[in-house]
Write a protein that holds these residues in place. Structure first.
Motif, PDB file in Angstrom:
ATOM      1  N   GLY A  12      22.011  54.567   3.016  1.00 45.08           N
ATOM      2  CA  GLY A  12      21.272  55.649   2.364  1.00 45.08           C
ATOM      3  C   GLY A  12      19.866  55.238   1.953  1.00 45.08           C
ATOM      4  N   TYR A  13      19.681  53.954   1.751  1.00 49.92           N
ATOM      5  CA  TYR A  13      18.375  53.470   1.279  1.00 49.92           C
ATOM      6  C   TYR A  13      17.515  52.925   2.416  1.00 49.92           C
ATOM      7  CZ  TYR A  13      20.392  53.862  -3.355  1.00 49.92           C
ATOM      8  OH  TYR A  13      20.972  54.353  -4.485  1.00 49.92           O
ATOM      9  N   GLU A  14      17.877  53.284   3.635  1.00 52.79           N
ATOM     10  CA  GLU A  14      17.206  52.682   4.780  1.00 52.79           C
ATOM     11  C   GLU A  14      15.693  52.879   4.763  1.00 52.79           C
ATOM     12  OE1 GLU A  14      19.226  54.617   7.925  1.00 52.79           O
ATOM     13  OE2 GLU A  14      18.407  56.569   7.436  1.00 52.79           O
ATOM     14  N   LEU A  15      15.259  54.117   4.417  1.00 55.62           N
ATOM     15  CA  LEU A  15      13.822  54.393   4.457  1.00 55.62           C
ATOM     16  C   LEU A  15      13.085  53.586   3.401  1.00 55.62           C
ATOM     17  CD1 LEU A  15      11.653  56.052   5.868  1.00 55.62           C
ATOM     18  CD2 LEU A  15      11.943  57.802   4.113  1.00 55.62           C
ATOM     19  N   LEU A  16      13.681  53.532   2.213  1.00 55.47           N
ATOM     20  CA  LEU A  16      13.071  52.765   1.123  1.00 55.47           C
ATOM     21  C   LEU A  16      12.974  51.291   1.499  1.00 55.47           C
ATOM     22  CD1 LEU A  16      12.145  52.896  -1.869  1.00 55.47           C
ATOM     23  CD2 LEU A  16      14.464  52.236  -2.487  1.00 55.47           C
ATOM     24  N   LEU A  17      14.056  50.736   2.045  1.00 56.92           N
ATOM     25  CA  LEU A  17      14.059  49.320   2.427  1.00 56.92           C
ATOM     26  C   LEU A  17      13.112  49.059   3.589  1.00 56.92           C
ATOM     27  CD1 LEU A  17      17.866  48.756   2.010  1.00 56.92           C
ATOM     28  CD2 LEU A  17      16.086  47.555   0.739  1.00 56.92           C
ATOM     29  N   TRP A  18      13.048  50.011   4.506  1.00 62.66           N
ATOM     30  CA  TRP A  18      12.140  49.877   5.638  1.00 62.66           C
ATOM     31  C   TRP A  18      10.689  49.857   5.145  1.00 62.66           C
ATOM     32  CZ3 TRP A  18       8.101  52.074   8.269  1.00 62.66           C
ATOM     33  CH2 TRP A  18       7.933  51.688   9.604  1.00 62.66           C
ATOM     34  N   ALA A  19      10.381  50.758   4.204  1.00 56.25           N
ATOM     35  CA  ALA A  19       9.028  50.806   3.643  1.00 56.25           C
ATOM     36  C   ALA A  19       8.709  49.503   2.910  1.00 56.25           C
ATOM     37  CB  ALA A  19       8.890  51.996   2.697  1.00 56.25           C
ATOM     38  N   LEU A  20       9.718  48.955   2.236  1.00 55.91           N
ATOM     39  CA  LEU A  20       9.550  47.675   1.542  1.00 55.91           C
ATOM     40  C   LEU A  20       9.221  46.567   2.547  1.00 55.91           C
ATOM     41  CD1 LEU A  20      12.327  47.194  -1.168  1.00 55.91           C
ATOM     42  CD2 LEU A  20       9.962  46.427  -1.313  1.00 55.91           C
ATOM     43  N   GLY A  21      10.037  46.492   3.599  1.00 53.36           N
ATOM     44  CA  GLY A  21       9.903  45.409   4.571  1.00 53.36           C
ATOM     45  C   GLY A  21       8.642  45.518   5.407  1.00 53.36           C
ATOM     46  N   PHE A  22       8.441  46.672   6.001  1.00 54.28           N
ATOM     47  CA  PHE A  22       7.308  46.817   6.917  1.00 54.28           C
ATOM     48  C   PHE A  22       6.011  47.166   6.172  1.00 54.28           C
ATOM     49  CE2 PHE A  22      10.602  47.056  10.127  1.00 54.28           C
ATOM     50  CZ  PHE A  22      10.014  46.359  11.166  1.00 54.28           C
ATOM     51  N   GLY A  23       6.143  47.848   5.030  1.00 56.02           N
ATOM     52  CA  GLY A  23       4.946  48.229   4.288  1.00 56.02           C
ATOM     53  C   GLY A  23       4.530  47.176   3.289  1.00 56.02           C
ATOM     54  N   LEU A  24       5.277  47.142   2.192  1.00 59.95           N
ATOM     55  CA  LEU A  24       4.879  46.288   1.072  1.00 59.95           C
ATOM     56  C   LEU A  24       4.816  44.804   1.439  1.00 59.95           C
ATOM     57  CD1 LEU A  24       4.168  46.685  -1.913  1.00 59.95           C
ATOM     58  CD2 LEU A  24       6.524  46.046  -2.465  1.00 59.95           C
ATOM     59  N   MET A  25       5.839  44.307   2.150  1.00 62.37           N
ATOM     60  CA  MET A  25       5.865  42.877   2.479  1.00 62.37           C
ATOM     61  C   MET A  25       4.693  42.472   3.367  1.00 62.37           C
ATOM     62  SD  MET A  25       8.123  41.954   0.570  1.00 62.37           S
ATOM     63  CE  MET A  25       7.713  40.248   0.842  1.00 62.37           C
ATOM     64  N   HIS A  26       4.353  43.349   4.326  1.00 67.40           N
ATOM     65  CA  HIS A  26       3.203  43.066   5.188  1.00 67.40           C
ATOM     66  C   HIS A  26       1.914  42.997   4.380  1.00 67.40           C
ATOM     67  CE1 HIS A  26       4.997  44.272   9.302  1.00 67.40           C
ATOM     68  NE2 HIS A  26       4.881  42.970   9.195  1.00 67.40           N
ATOM     69  N   ILE A  27       1.780  43.925   3.445  1.00 68.85           N
ATOM     70  CA  ILE A  27       0.551  43.967   2.645  1.00 68.85           C
ATOM     71  C   ILE A  27       0.456  42.711   1.778  1.00 68.85           C
ATOM     72  CG2 ILE A  27      -0.632  45.207   0.787  1.00 68.85           C
ATOM     73  CD1 ILE A  27       0.500  47.809   2.001  1.00 68.85           C
ATOM     74  N   LEU A  28       1.569  42.359   1.110  1.00 64.42           N
ATOM     75  CA  LEU A  28       1.575  41.167   0.253  1.00 64.42           C
ATOM     76  C   LEU A  28       1.280  39.904   1.066  1.00 64.42           C
ATOM     77  CD1 LEU A  28       4.602  41.806  -2.149  1.00 64.42           C
ATOM     78  CD2 LEU A  28       2.150  42.027  -2.633  1.00 64.42           C
ATOM     79  N   TYR A  29       1.954  39.802   2.223  1.00 61.95           N
ATOM     80  CA  TYR A  29       1.754  38.644   3.092  1.00 61.95           C
ATOM     81  C   TYR A  29       0.296  38.581   3.563  1.00 61.95           C
ATOM     82  CZ  TYR A  29       1.934  35.812   7.322  1.00 61.95           C
ATOM     83  OH  TYR A  29       1.673  34.882   8.293  1.00 61.95           O
ATOM     84  N   GLY A  30      -0.221  39.741   3.978  1.00 62.13           N
ATOM     85  CA  GLY A  30      -1.600  39.804   4.463  1.00 62.13           C
ATOM     86  C   GLY A  30      -2.598  39.374   3.402  1.00 62.13           C
ATOM     87  N   ILE A  31      -2.395  39.860   2.179  1.00 61.35           N
ATOM     88  CA  ILE A  31      -3.309  39.500   1.090  1.00 61.35           C
ATOM     89  C   ILE A  31      -3.238  37.994   0.830  1.00 61.35           C
ATOM     90  CG2 ILE A  31      -3.721  39.733  -1.396  1.00 61.35           C
ATOM     91  CD1 ILE A  31      -2.803  42.671  -1.131  1.00 61.35           C
ATOM     92  N   TYR A  32      -2.009  37.468   0.800  1.00 60.27           N
ATOM     93  CA  TYR A  32      -1.819  36.036   0.552  1.00 60.27           C
ATOM     94  C   TYR A  32      -2.527  35.197   1.621  1.00 60.27           C
ATOM     95  CZ  TYR A  32       0.572  31.556   0.169  1.00 60.27           C
ATOM     96  OH  TYR A  32       0.850  30.222   0.074  1.00 60.27           O
TER      97      TYR A  32
END
Lengths: 207, 99
Positions: free
Chosen positions: A180-200
């Motif tokens: 049920g949380y697939e979209l939220l987790l997907w946004a976390l993984g592909f969205g937020l994690m990429h942004i954090l990694y990129g900034i780092y």
């Protein structure tokens, strides 16, 4: 006999040659940030279009499925993918021009090849899931196989990619269980994690 | 001091040869074009250094065709790996001993 300083230079050149010829260092942190932003936009569109008639992302936890047309989601996902890869190639090309490094050398080829196997496997699996109507597992599958691809790739580029890959795999496994949380987790993984990694990466290597 | 000088192989005096060995140490095999790009040397220069290393039996050569174009791939031999590692150890010892 050479002087001591010449030997020191020999050693540093050996080291730099080993790194240059085996690792792809043109990957830009900015492309991570951009990929993350595209993913978040894509996830938001999916959320508004297909989960829109529900109260919020939490309410999708009760096992409700995506309501929209799966073809539309598929096209959206492909667009996000093309945009992200296009940006990554463009920024890597610019970075390699600045540093004088050749973009498409053997390390880059190996990086691509090592990512291709898990990504193709994942892609085929997703098509099979689509055919069998198991759409709730697609988001999780993209996360897991993308994570595996990054794990493979991390040997040929910055070491930090390994941590990102493990996080993606972990999120994918969680998404597999809590469908049920697939979209939220997907946004976390592909969205937020990429942004954090990129900034780092941007702060660490491109400042 | 004498043993250290023995470890430093004469074939690796040249920076181009050292570069070739370094690149081959971390790659299973590399073609001529890749080596030339890494080392930023001319065709003739690279070819003569490759030939010298080949003569020492430090590198192996494999000629194949890709799309009917000749493609020459170079790889490090066991002997070459041993000599290169000994050279590295000798370099490190030398620098350490002079500190």
């Amino acid at each position: 006999m050479k002087t001591e300083q010449e030997y020191v230079r020999d050693l540093s050149e050996i080291r730099s040659m080993m790194e240059r010829s085996s690792k792809f260092m043109s990957l830009s942190g900015l492309s991570g940030i951009m990929a993350g932003i595209y993913a978040l936009i894509g996830a938001y569109i999916v959320y508004r279009l297909f989960y829109g008639n529900q109260a919020g992302i939490e309410s999708t936890g009760d096992g409700q499925m995506l309501q929209g047309n799966i073809t539309e989601i598929f096209l959206l996902a492909i667009s996000v993918l093309i945009l992200a890869i296009g940006t990554a190639i463009f920024l890597s090309w610019k970075k390699s021009q600045k540093s004088g490094e050749k973009l498409w050398h053997s390390a880059a080829r190996r990086l691509t090849f090592n990512m291709t196997v898990p990504l193709l496997t994942g892609g085929i699996l997703i098509i099979l899931l689509l055919i069998k109507g198991l759409t709730e597992y697609i988001a999780a599958t993209t996360l897991i196989f993308y994570g595996l691809a990054l794990f493979n790739a991390s040997k040929f580029t910055f070491q930090e990619l390994k941590s990102l890959s493990l996080i993606e795999i972990g999120l994918g496994l969680i998404a597999f269980h809590f469908t049920g949380y697939e979209l939220l987790l997907w946004a976390l993984g592909f969205g937020l994690m990429h942004i954090l990694y990129g900034i780092y990466m941007h702060l660490k290597y491109e400042k | 001091m004498k043993t250290i000088i023995e470890g430093l192989h004469k074939a690796f005096e040249s920076r181009v040869r050292l570069g070739i060995m370094s690149a081959l140490a971390v790659n299973d095999s590399l073609d001529f074009t890749s080596l030339r790009e890494y080392l930023e040397v001319t065709d003739g220069n690279l070819a003569s250094h490759l030939k010298a290393l080949e003569k020492e039996r430090f590198i192996g050569v494999k000629k194949t065709f890709i799309d009917r174009k000749p493609n020459t791939r170079y790889s490090m031999t066991k002997e070459g790996k041993k000599a290169f590692e000994a050279h590295l150890v000798a370099l490190e010892d030398l620098i350490r001993s002079q500190k």
